[in-house]
Enzyme design. Structure first.
Site, PDB file in Angstrom:
ATOM      1  N   ASN A   9       0.864  -1.179   0.000  1.00 22.48           N
ATOM      2  CA  ASN A   9       0.000   0.000   0.000  1.00 22.48           C
ATOM      3  C   ASN A   9       0.902   1.231   0.000  1.00 22.48           C
ATOM      4  O   ASN A   9       1.466   1.577   1.031  1.00 22.48           O
ATOM      5  CB  ASN A   9      -0.888  -0.014   1.260  1.00 22.48           C
ATOM      6  CG  ASN A   9      -1.709   1.257   1.396  1.00 22.48           C
ATOM      7  OD1 ASN A   9      -1.848   2.022   0.436  1.00 22.48           O
ATOM      8  ND2 ASN A   9      -2.250   1.499   2.577  1.00 22.48           N
ATOM      9  N   LYS A  11       0.033   4.254  -0.390  1.00 26.21           N
ATOM     10  CA  LYS A  11      -0.665   5.464   0.081  1.00 26.21           C
ATOM     11  C   LYS A  11      -0.423   6.603  -0.923  1.00 26.21           C
ATOM     12  O   LYS A  11      -0.337   6.347  -2.112  1.00 26.21           O
ATOM     13  CB  LYS A  11      -0.213   5.829   1.493  1.00 26.21           C
ATOM     14  CG  LYS A  11      -0.169   4.613   2.425  1.00 26.21           C
ATOM     15  CD  LYS A  11       0.008   4.986   3.842  1.00 26.21           C
ATOM     16  CE  LYS A  11       0.259   3.722   4.657  1.00 26.21           C
ATOM     17  NZ  LYS A  11       0.073   3.916   6.065  1.00 26.21           N
ATOM     18  N   HIS A  95      -9.479   1.093   4.948  1.00 23.36           N
ATOM     19  CA  HIS A  95      -8.183   1.353   5.606  1.00 23.36           C
ATOM     20  C   HIS A  95      -8.408   2.355   6.743  1.00 23.36           C
ATOM     21  O   HIS A  95      -9.264   3.244   6.636  1.00 23.36           O
ATOM     22  CB  HIS A  95      -7.195   1.910   4.578  1.00 23.36           C
ATOM     23  CG  HIS A  95      -5.793   1.975   5.110  1.00 23.36           C
ATOM     24  ND1 HIS A  95      -5.362   2.993   5.919  1.00 23.36           N
ATOM     25  CD2 HIS A  95      -4.753   1.117   4.979  1.00 23.36           C
ATOM     26  CE1 HIS A  95      -4.089   2.765   6.254  1.00 23.36           C
ATOM     27  NE2 HIS A  95      -3.703   1.629   5.691  1.00 23.36           N
ATOM     28  N   GLU A 167      -5.385  -4.743  10.783  1.00 21.99           N
ATOM     29  CA  GLU A 167      -4.409  -3.659  10.892  1.00 21.99           C
ATOM     30  C   GLU A 167      -4.692  -2.847  12.156  1.00 21.99           C
ATOM     31  O   GLU A 167      -5.502  -1.905  12.123  1.00 21.99           O
ATOM     32  CB  GLU A 167      -4.511  -2.745   9.675  1.00 21.99           C
ATOM     33  CG  GLU A 167      -4.153  -3.417   8.376  1.00 21.99           C
ATOM     34  CD  GLU A 167      -3.490  -2.445   7.410  1.00 21.99           C
ATOM     35  OE1 GLU A 167      -2.438  -2.768   6.897  1.00 21.99           O
ATOM     36  OE2 GLU A 167      -4.032  -1.345   7.216  1.00 21.99           O
ATOM     37  N   GLY A 173       2.304   2.612  10.560  1.00 25.64           N
ATOM     38  CA  GLY A 173       3.234   3.723  10.344  1.00 25.64           C
ATOM     39  C   GLY A 173       3.918   4.205  11.601  1.00 25.64           C
ATOM     40  O   GLY A 173       4.524   5.272  11.605  1.00 25.64           O
ATOM     41  N   SER A 213       3.488  -1.826  10.473  1.00 28.13           N
ATOM     42  CA  SER A 213       4.936  -1.807  10.716  1.00 28.13           C
ATOM     43  C   SER A 213       5.630  -3.130  10.410  1.00 28.13           C
ATOM     44  O   SER A 213       6.581  -3.505  11.099  1.00 28.13           O
ATOM     45  CB  SER A 213       5.220  -1.344  12.159  1.00 28.13           C
ATOM     46  OG  SER A 213       4.764  -0.017  12.332  1.00 28.13           O
TER      47      SER A 213
END
Ligand code: PEP
Length: 259
Positions: A9, A11, A95, A167, A173, A213
């Site tokens: 992903n 982003k 997401h 997630e 992140g 992560s």
């Protein structure tokens, strides 16, 4: 045997030339990958051109979102039909950045999931709790609510085309990865939700990815964790070397399972 997934992903990163350069390098890097479904989810602007490259490979293309309507006056949005025509096979839905920054509700995510399936796109549905919810012991309740809403009235025949990604929001992140035990518990519970709504075999066949992560340094341990069937990778998917190393971890694990 169920095929595991490594999905990138990106982003809102990489312009068109950067996306194309990455894709050309990645296709060379992954020439020996046979057991893992690799999916690239770039920004909308790069989809078509990347798709033209990926169509000659075994790597799949995915989008990061879609709008729940077929077409119309929705300035700035993108439809399932547009994604299909740009070579997409998958689409990430729900997401946490869509849920939290863009205020997407469970009801809207459900509509998006139905629309993706209607157009033959495979949804990668993201579920996950915030740190506050985890600290209040609400993780399983949150996962159930998000799952139940998304899969409400989805027929079992569509499940082969669905992927779920656990997630935890606090791991996305942040560099803080869920421990294998934390991930295993959440994945087990999500699989139970699928088994309760459908059947054990539907639950066993469902690919449940972990995201948050994931890095080359923790991928081996996580992929060997019960009920983890692959990864959704943000930051570490932006470099060919780190994404390639994670794909290789998944591939190595699958190879060992075969023996
Ligand atoms: C994500 O955005 O889906 C994600 C998992 O990000 P990161 O790998 O950077 O935590």
């Amino acid at each position: 045997m169920k095929r595991y997934i490594a999905a990138a992903n990106w982003k809102m990163n990489k312009n068109v030339p950067e996306s194309l350069e990455f894709t050309r390098q990645l296709t060379k890097y992954l020439l020996n990958i046979r057991r893992t479904d690799v999916i690239l989810c770039p920004p909308f602007t790069s989809l078509f051109n990347i798709g033209e490259i990926l169509n000659k490979t075994d790597i799949y293309l995915g989008a990061q979102n879609l709008h729940q309507a077929d077409s119309g006056a929705f300035t700035g949005e993108i439809s399932a039909d547009m994604l299909k025509s740009a070579h997409c096979k998958y689409v990430i839905l729900g997401h946490s950045e869509r849920r939290h920054i863009f205020k997407e509700t469970d009801a809207v995510i459900h509509e998006k999931l139905l629309k993706a399936l209607e157009y033959g796109l495979k949804p990668i549905l993201c579920l996950g709790e915030t740190l506050e919810q985890r600290e209040q012991n609400k993780t399983l309740e949150v996962l159930k609510k998000q799952y139940d809403s998304a899969f409400n009235n989805v027929p079992e025949s569509a499940l082969n085309n669905c992927v779920i990604a656990y997630e935890p929001v606090w791991a996305i992140g942040t560099g803080v990865v869920a421990t294998p035990d934390q991930a295993a518990e959440a994945h087990r519970e999500i699989r139970k939700l699928v088994a309760t709504q459908y059947t054990d075999s539907a639950a066993n066949n469902m690919r449940i990815l972990y995201g948050g992560s994931v890095k080359p340094g923790n991928a081996d341990e996580l992929i060997a964790t019960d009920d983890i069937d692959g990864f959704l990778i943000g930051g570490a998917s932006l470099e060919v070397d780190s994404f390639g190393a994670i794909v290789q971890s998944v591939e190595n694990f699958m190879e060992k399972q075969e023996k």
